[in-house]
Design a protein around this motif. Structure first.
Motif, PDB file in Angstrom:
ATOM      1  N   ARG A 105       3.252  41.150  68.995  1.00  0.00           N
ATOM      2  CA  ARG A 105       2.868  39.880  68.923  1.00  0.00           C
ATOM      3  C   ARG A 105       2.281  39.264  70.154  1.00  0.00           C
ATOM      4  O   ARG A 105       1.457  38.792  70.419  1.00  0.00           O
ATOM      5  N   TRP A 159      -1.614  38.389  71.018  1.00  0.00           N
ATOM      6  CA  TRP A 159      -2.053  36.870  71.562  1.00  0.00           C
ATOM      7  C   TRP A 159      -2.734  36.970  72.816  1.00  0.00           C
ATOM      8  O   TRP A 159      -3.769  36.157  72.724  1.00  0.00           O
ATOM      9  N   GLN A 177      -6.271  38.236  71.673  1.00  0.00           N
ATOM     10  CA  GLN A 177      -6.873  37.132  70.831  1.00  0.00           C
ATOM     11  C   GLN A 177      -7.707  36.420  71.934  1.00  0.00           C
ATOM     12  O   GLN A 177      -8.832  35.923  71.812  1.00  0.00           O
ATOM     13  N   GLU A 178      -6.798  36.028  73.040  1.00  0.00           N
ATOM     14  CA  GLU A 178      -7.285  34.971  74.073  1.00  0.00           C
ATOM     15  C   GLU A 178      -8.678  35.517  74.509  1.00  0.00           C
ATOM     16  O   GLU A 178      -9.444  34.795  74.956  1.00  0.00           O
ATOM     17  N   THR A 189      -6.057  40.819  62.611  1.00  0.00           N
ATOM     18  CA  THR A 189      -5.056  41.069  63.740  1.00  0.00           C
ATOM     19  C   THR A 189      -3.765  41.858  62.692  1.00  0.00           C
ATOM     20  O   THR A 189      -3.774  41.572  61.755  1.00  0.00           O
TER      21      THR A 189
END
Length: 225
Positions: free
Chosen positions: A17, A21, A24-25, A38
């Motif tokens: 996770r 994250w 993803q950013e 994801t």
């Protein structure tokens, strides 16, 4: 309307996770990329990929056991796969490269390197260091030499990891119907029959009895998980 060259590259991220994250950013900050999905691990990724259209899959793989799962994962993957890793010894990925892994990026590389690698992999290029490229070329040369000396090896080399798994399951339990064998392989009976059609075509066989005899004679083994 965007042209094909301007269309963002759809990316699926497979990572724990916190790392997911961060990735993803990175994807969101780059107009050339678009987040398509994801997953936290390879098993969850199968479900995500089954309902997602994407171009490149980026998988966070930081241990040898997970690297060993990649060949089987690649056997059903229709998208290009890129690995992000902190491992120093990249030899653990050689088996995956031989069956379709397109690239390896180290975690100590810059974010820009990862973005460039995704773009190059999307274009069909391999993103590998010189050492990995040399090992892969040597292994391919060795296999070609072996295939020339044994025509049947050339046929067997055409089998995918998933097809080898199907053969191993069928040979180990010749008396069970296809439905039972398919269940043990965690696939539908229809999918197993599709694999069998492909296997028969590649090996010039006609039925399960022929396959059992051929697999026994040529010692076709299930790939290591």
């Amino acid at each position: 309307m965007q042209s094909q060259s301007q269309t963002p590259i759809g990316v699926v991220l497979i990572a724990p996770r916190i790392m997911c994250w961060a990735l993803q950013e990175l994807v969101k900050s780059t107009s050339r990329l678009a987040l398509a999905g994801t997953a936290s691990d390879l098993q969850e990724a199968r479900e995500v990929l089954a309902r997602t259209s994407a171009d490149v899959v980026v998988a966070d793989v930081d241990d040898a056991p997970s690297a060993a799962l990649l060949p089987a994962f690649l056997s059903d993957l229709q998208m290009r796969l890129l690995v992000l890793t902190a491992l120093e010894d990249l030899k653990v990925f050689d088996a995956a490269v031989l069956v379709g892994l397109h690239g390896i990026v180290r975690k100590n590389d810059s974010p820009a390197v990862l973005v460039t690698a995704i773009e190059k992999v999307h274009e069909g290029e391999l993103w590998l260091d010189r050492g990995a490229t040399g090992r892969i070329f040597m292994e391919l040369a060795r296999r070609k030499t072996a295939e020339r000396s044994d025509p049947e090896r050339a046929k067997i080399a055409l089998l995918t990891q998933r097809e080898r798994q199907a053969i191993a399951a069928l040979v180990a339990d010749t008396g069970s119907p296809a439905k039972v064998v398919a269940s043990r392989l965690c696939m539908s009976e229809h999918t197993l029959r599709n694999h069998l059609t492909s296997i028969y075509s590649k090996l010039n066989l006609t039925n399960r009895l022929d396959l059992y005899a051929y697999a026994t004679r040529h010692a076709i083994e299930q790939p290591h998980a």
